[in-house]
Write a protein that holds these residues in place. Structure first.
Motif, mmCIF file in Angstrom:
data_model
loop_
_atom_site.group_PDB
_atom_site.id
_atom_site.type_symbol
_atom_site.label_atom_id
_atom_site.label_comp_id
_atom_site.label_asym_id
_atom_site.label_seq_id
_atom_site.Cartn_x
_atom_site.Cartn_y
_atom_site.Cartn_z
ATOM 1 N N HIS A 62 0.836 -1.201 0.000
ATOM 2 C CA HIS A 62 0.000 0.000 0.000
ATOM 3 C C HIS A 62 0.873 1.254 0.000
ATOM 4 C CE1 HIS A 62 -3.532 2.483 0.877
ATOM 5 N NE2 HIS A 62 -2.867 3.038 1.876
ATOM 6 N N GLY A 100 -2.830 -2.272 -3.839
ATOM 7 C CA GLY A 100 -1.821 -3.292 -4.061
ATOM 8 C C GLY A 100 -0.947 -2.890 -5.238
ATOM 9 N N CYS A 159 -7.855 -5.796 -1.481
ATOM 10 C CA CYS A 159 -7.535 -4.484 -2.043
ATOM 11 C C CYS A 159 -8.743 -3.881 -2.754
ATOM 12 C CB CYS A 159 -6.367 -4.587 -3.019
ATOM 13 S SG CYS A 159 -4.790 -5.012 -2.256
#
Length: 309
Positions: free
Chosen positions: A44, A66, A101
């Protein structure tokens, strides 16, 4: 875990901004808390740094990003530009956080070259493929394969910019910071045993672990200072630096896993669930390194230098 990633990784200083050591210490601390948490946080934080460097879409609070950039020979994810913008078609393996994500930076082929794209994963045209992640270690990282069926995407930087930018090698060291933190957590089990009166052999193993982790820590600290003094990598040392640090931390982590096991035997692996999980997770995560292939590439670079040390 999702909220931890948003809260802890979203506000880390960017590499090269004067506080790179703080960034890596924070990632190491998250890796020490939980290897999978550290892995999500690193990805991240790396995505946010890439977006800042290449001028991509502005991330929003609450999103979890991601970076899905693995490119094996097959399968291939392709990008095509149409009247309604860019779309991605194909499948992408090794997508950490496939079901977690909300957004990802994804590399895709444009002709015979690779380009980076930002993708909103909440759209219907990108879906994780079930039963494509069977790992025991890092099982919670959910790093399976994702299918893209004409998913809308926004290009981030020009073709080839993802790898060619200075921050690519700065970011590569962030992974090593998580390895280091996770290795420290594995070493904690041996440290506790020696403090409780383990034998001389265990003390010798602890000494070896301390030396290895000390060298790894120093390599991270030195690299952070060098990056802060030359954030644009004007001296061209970024690739060699990153490969040396990653090799140093990988070696220290491997030494730690081996020494703790040799010192304490099977007991903590069988009776201490947290320790067993950490060892399994770190063992898999370390294989993000390409081992001798990375060392060979480092050796090739070093051979070109007149005075490498």
């Amino acid at each position: 875990m999702k909220q931890w990633v948003v809260d802890e990784a979203g506000d880390l200083p960017l590499p090269g901004g004067g506080f790179t050591d703080t960034r890596w210490l924070s990632l190491a601390a998250l890796g020490r808390e939980d290897t999978v948490l550290g892995r999500f946080a690193e990805a991240h934080a790396d995505a946010l740094a890439i977006l800042a460097e290449l001028g991509g879409p502005t991330p929003k609070r609450g999103q979890i990003w991601g970076v899905w950039a693995a490119e094996p020979p097959s399968p291939v994810l392709e990008a095509a530009q149409g009247t309604n913008g860019w779309k991605l078609t194909g499948v992408k393996p090794w997508c950490s956080g496939a079901n977690v994500c909300t957004n990802a930076l994804v590399t895709a082929r444009v002709g015979d070259r690779s380009r980076l794209f930002a993708v909103d994963l909440t759209q219907d045209w990108c879906r994780p493929i079930a039963n494509t992640w069977h790992a025991v270690g890092m099982s919670r990282s959910d790093s399976g394969t994702v299918r893209f069926d004409g998913a809308r995407a926004v290009p981030v930087g020009e073709v080839g910019a993802y790898i060619e930018r200075p921050g690519f090698w700065h970011g590569a060291i962030g992974v090593a910071a998580v390895w280091f933190g996770s290795a420290c957590a594995v070493a904690d089990t041996l440290h506790a045993a020696v403090r409780s009166g383990a034998d001389a052999h265990a003390r010798a193993h602890l000494g070896s672990v301390a030396a290895a982790l000390g060298a790894a820590s120093s390599s991270l600290t030195t690299a952070a200072a060098e990056i802060d003094s030359d954030p644009t990598d004007s001296d061209g040392h970024g690739r060699v630096r990153a490969r040396i640090v990653r090799a140093t931390v990988e070696s220290a982590s491997t030494t730690t896993i081996d020494r703790v096991g040799r010192a304490l035997g099977a007991a903590p692996l069988c009776a201490n669930g947290e320790h067993a999980r950490r060892v399994a997770d770190l063992t898999v995560f370390l294989r993000q390194s390409h081992a001798e292939r990375d060392l060979a590439a480092l050796g090739e670079d070093i051979a070109k230098e007149d005075n490498p040390w």
